[in-house]
Design an enzyme around this catalytic site. Structure first.
Site, PDB file in Angstrom:
ATOM      1  N   ARG A  92       0.690  -0.731   0.222  1.00 45.16           N
ATOM      2  CA  ARG A  92       0.039   0.061   0.258  1.00 45.16           C
ATOM      3  C   ARG A  92       1.095   0.893   0.096  1.00 45.16           C
ATOM      4  NH1 ARG A  92      -5.569  -1.292   4.360  1.00 45.16           N
ATOM      5  NH2 ARG A  92      -6.663  -2.841   2.066  1.00 45.16           N
ATOM      6  N   LYS A 127     -17.192 -18.064   2.840  1.00 47.58           N
ATOM      7  CA  LYS A 127     -18.767 -18.097   3.293  1.00 47.58           C
ATOM      8  C   LYS A 127     -19.752 -17.572   2.348  1.00 47.58           C
ATOM      9  CE  LYS A 127     -18.570 -18.806   8.482  1.00 47.58           C
ATOM     10  NZ  LYS A 127     -18.640 -18.273   9.510  1.00 47.58           N
ATOM     11  N   GLY A 131     -12.531  -4.783   2.302  1.00 53.03           N
ATOM     12  CA  GLY A 131     -13.941  -4.159   2.173  1.00 53.03           C
ATOM     13  C   GLY A 131     -14.010  -3.549   0.903  1.00 53.03           C
TER      14      GLY A 131
HETATM   15  C1  3PG Z   1      -8.448  -1.500   5.211  1.00 52.78           C
HETATM   16  O1  3PG Z   1      -7.688  -2.166   5.278  1.00 52.78           O
HETATM   17  O2  3PG Z   1      -9.177  -2.413   4.611  1.00 52.78           O
HETATM   18  C2  3PG Z   1      -8.708  -0.144   4.712  1.00 52.78           C
HETATM   19  O3  3PG Z   1      -7.780   0.458   5.364  1.00 52.78           O
HETATM   20  C3  3PG Z   1     -10.120   0.492   5.536  1.00 52.78           C
HETATM   21  O4  3PG Z   1      -9.930  -0.030   7.055  1.00 52.78           O
HETATM   22  P1  3PG Z   1     -11.381  -0.147   7.826  1.00 52.78           P
HETATM   23  O5  3PG Z   1     -11.543  -1.547   7.296  1.00 52.78           O
HETATM   24  O6  3PG Z   1     -10.235   0.108   9.428  1.00 52.78           O
HETATM   25  O7  3PG Z   1     -11.604   0.552   8.008  1.00 52.78           O
HETATM   26 MG    MG Z   2     -10.550  -3.770   6.408  1.00 51.68          MG
END
Ligand code: 3PG
Ligand code: MG
Length: 397
Positions: free
Chosen positions: A37, A197, A377
């Site tokens: 990243r 899942k 996410g």
């Molecule tokens: C991640 O690592 O997926 C992003 O930086 C978002 O982090 P978070 O899920 O804690 O919001």
């Molecule tokens: Mg995350």
């Protein structure tokens, strides 16, 4: 699709540029263990600095509930400096006197990293007063954190209401790749969805059947689909309470003319451990004590020949228990085939999601894919067809 202002349109020279980056990197023993990243945001930072902007970095680290020293960004800022090969100053707070003094001391081309935005609970609440305090530190806002764009937080979304907003180079690359994968793909387009899942990926599967031509289901979730078709899955991971949901997804796929591809053979073992004695069996021949840990050789062949017929592949989730040898075979062989087709110019391959990237890195193919997102996410929410607040705010209205 509405477009975005990029750095090409930003006049950064001499300006204070607030740049939202994702520095939420894995750490081991106080050191960054995967700098992907950091490497991804380096071009944006370098470009703004080269153009004479003052680069003020905003980022979160972990999920602290307020100030918590073990979530400090200080060691990450040091790792960033070595990737950038330029000094990165650090301020102990992202708002208030410490931040203001550090910003006031900057010269054009300087880089400053502010402390974890989540040390203030107002960050996650997207609190207007907090947004105003952040905004007072900059003249414009660049969002380069696609992987945090599913959060409507002060630094990922709020600032876009206060300052001229631009997409950074990584954000731009992510959006470009994702558009090519699902928004306006070359068809036919296939998706591989794996992972443990079904329950965590219902929205995603529902959205995909309406968008892709072929949906290849792997990982533990394939067992739920096999069980829904009346197959015995023995002791395999399987969400028996979701069989009707799996049937619904298959019906929806049929109505949408989306072909669902499930394993035709599987590798089973009786223990969930590396190198457990295993054998490949037809999906109709799974024993009562068997655990399905990977797809079998005929399934691999089938998926590989299918990839040769499509033009675009979007991939989320491994096929088997890829963290255990040899149950990583399905994932590795399919990934290898996808990488080869990509290099031959025959396939556009876009992958994302935490486990997926780890699996593709382990398979040594990530560099040969068209694009591998660093988002977890955010990638999932995008595959679910949900608008991402940190992306929406950048659209030219
Ligand atoms: C991640 O690592 O997926 C992003 O930086 C978002 O982090 P978070 O899920 O804690 O919001
Ligand atoms: Mg995350």
């Amino acid at each position: 699709m509405a477009s975005f202002r990029t750095l090409d349109e930003a006049d950064v020279s001499g300006k204070r540029v607030l740049v939202r980056v994702d520095l939420n990197v894995p750490m081991e023993d106080g050191k960054v263990s995967d700098a992907t990243r950091i490497e991804r945001v380096a071009p944006t930072i370098g470009e703004i600095a080269e153009k004479g902007g003052k680069v003020i970095l905003l980022a979160h680290f972990g999920r602290p509930k307020g100030l918590d020293a073990k979530n400090s960004l200080k060691p990450v800022a040091a790792a960033l400096a070595s990737v950038l090969k330029r000094p990165v100053a650090f301020a102990e707070d992202c708002i208030g006197p410490a931040a203001e003094a550090a910003v006031a001391a900057m010269k054009p081309g300087d880089v400053l990293c502010l402390e974890n935005t989540r040390f203030h609970q107002e960050e996650e609440k997207n609190d207007p007063d907090f947004v105003a305090k952040l905004a007072s530190l900059g003249d414009l806002w660049v969002n380069d954190a696609f992987s945090a764009a599913h959060r409507a937080h002060a630094s990922t979304e709020g600032l876009g209401h206060k300052l001229p907003a631009f997409a950074g180079r990584t954000m731009q690359a992510e959006l470009d790749a994702l558009t090519k994968a699902l928004e306006a793909p070359q068809r036919p387009v296939a998706a591989i969805v794996g992972g443990a899942k079904v329950s965590t990926k219902l929205d995603l599967l529902g959205n995909l059947v309406a968008k892709v031509d072929v949906l290849i289901i792997g990982g533990g979730m394939a067992n739920t689909f096999l069980a829904a078709l009346g197959r015995n899955v023995g002791k395999s991971l399987c969400e028996h309470d979701l069989l009707s949901m799996a049937r619904e997804i298959m019906d929806k796929a049929e109505a949408a003319n989306c072909e669902i591809v499930l394993p035709v053979d599987v590798v089973v073992a009786q223990k969930f451990e590396a190198n457990a004695p295993s054998r490949a069996v037809d999906v109709g021949a799974v024993g009562a004590d068997d655990m399905i840990l990977d797809i079998g050789p005929r399934s691999i062949e089938r998926v590989v020949s299918l990839l040769a017929r499509v033009k675009t592949l979007v991939w989320n989730g491994p096929f088997g228990a890829f963290e255990l040898e040899p149950f990583d075979t399905g994932t590795i062989e399919v990934a290898e085939a996808a990488a080869e087709l990509t290099q031959a110019g025959k396939l556009v391959t876009v992958a994302g999601g935490g486990d997926t990237v780890a699996a593709l890195n382990a398979a040594g193919v990530a560099d040969r894919f068209t694009y591998v997102s660093t988002a977890g996410g955010a990638f999932l929410e995008w595959m679910e067809g949900k608008p991402l607040p940190g992306v929406e705010i950048l659209r030219i209205r």
